[in-house]
Design a protein around this motif. Structure first.
Motif, PDB file in Angstrom:
ATOM      1  N   ASP A 179       0.847  -1.192   0.000  1.00 36.16           N
ATOM      2  CA  ASP A 179       0.000   0.000   0.000  1.00 36.16           C
ATOM      3  C   ASP A 179       0.883   1.243   0.000  1.00 36.16           C
ATOM      4  O   ASP A 179       1.360   1.684   1.051  1.00 36.16           O
ATOM      5  CB  ASP A 179      -0.911  -0.027   1.230  1.00 36.16           C
ATOM      6  N   GLY A 217      -2.230   3.440 -10.979  1.00 31.11           N
ATOM      7  CA  GLY A 217      -2.802   2.103 -10.832  1.00 31.11           C
ATOM      8  C   GLY A 217      -4.039   2.163  -9.968  1.00 31.11           C
ATOM      9  O   GLY A 217      -4.919   2.997 -10.175  1.00 31.11           O
ATOM     10  N   GLY A 218      -4.043   1.334  -8.956  1.00 31.11           N
ATOM     11  CA  GLY A 218      -5.167   1.283  -8.038  1.00 31.11           C
ATOM     12  C   GLY A 218      -5.173   2.452  -7.078  1.00 31.11           C
ATOM     13  O   GLY A 218      -4.293   3.314  -7.078  1.00 31.11           O
ATOM     14  N   GLU A 219      -6.182   2.455  -6.239  1.00 36.73           N
ATOM     15  CA  GLU A 219      -6.402   3.546  -5.284  1.00 36.73           C
ATOM     16  C   GLU A 219      -5.252   3.721  -4.290  1.00 36.73           C
ATOM     17  O   GLU A 219      -5.022   4.807  -3.789  1.00 36.73           O
ATOM     18  CB  GLU A 219      -7.707   3.277  -4.535  1.00 36.73           C
ATOM     19  N   ASP A 260      -2.009   2.930  -5.006  1.00 33.23           N
ATOM     20  CA  ASP A 260      -0.733   2.925  -5.711  1.00 33.23           C
ATOM     21  C   ASP A 260      -0.189   4.328  -5.932  1.00 33.23           C
ATOM     22  O   ASP A 260      -0.943   5.271  -6.199  1.00 33.23           O
ATOM     23  CB  ASP A 260      -0.877   2.251  -7.080  1.00 33.23           C
TER      24      ASP A 260
END
Length: 194
Positions: free
Chosen positions: A38, A174-176, A178
């Motif tokens: 994370d 990328g994701g939330e 990243d």
């Protein structure tokens, strides 16, 4: 006793205390944080091929970031030309992101080299501090009470910088959780980015 309300620091206080390597000497945070799942929780806001940008947990000012090579070394001469260039490009991107996100009047950038006397708390993994500055960003508090007031929570600063990095050319998100990533393919000439 002087008290400053800083509830966001509880995450640091309650962190996992069992962060040591096999010999018990303690793992370098600049080596372990990039391996975290994370980036947001680790406060890594941007990554490139050879370096990453980490918000300082103990900022001198809002936006205080560090540009850190992945390679664990305390000497600039240990880095390859590619690592050095990548670090410099990411430092430039960091200054641009700080300008876009926080509109400072100026910035300080520098390193603590050589261990204890230089003032750095992590002296065996080099890194560049980038600190945004504003006219009047210091006041009577540090002088009369040896206290620095930080006016923005780290999570809010992270959001603003993440957005500014994401708006730059070559950025991928990328994701939330990243960091913004860069594979820097910009061409450079004597006048800067072409």
């Amino acid at each position: 006793m002087d008290q400053i309300f800083a509830p966001w620091r509880i995450d640091w206080v309650e962190r996992d205390g069992d962060e040591s390597d096999a010999d018990g000497a303690g793992e370098c945070p600049f080596c372990s944080l990039p391996d975290s799942e994370d980036d947001r929780e680790s406060r890594i806001v941007a990554r490139s091929d050879h370096a990453f940008v980490l918000l300082n947990n103990y900022p001198y000012n809002p936006g205080h970031a560090m540009v850190i090579p992945y390679r664990h070394t305390g000497s600039w001469s240990d880095l390859t030309d590619a690592e050095l260039l990548d670090h410099a490009k990411l430092k430039t991107r960091t200054l641009d992101a700080l300008d876009d996100a926080l509109s400072p009047d100026a910035a300080n950038a520098g390193e603590n080299l050589g261990g204890g006397p230089s003032g750095g708390s992590i002296d065996d993994h080099l890194h560049t501090h980038v600190v945004p500055r504003w006219g009047g960003d210091t006041n009577f508090m540090p002088v009369v009470s040896d206290t620095k007031v930080i006016v923005e929570a780290l999570d809010d600063t992270y959001e603003r910088l993440h957005e500014a990095f994401a708006a730059q050319s070559g950025a991928t998100t990328g994701g939330e959780t990243d960091a913004v990533s860069f594979e820097d393919d910009r061409e450079y000439d004597d006048d800067g980015p072409a």
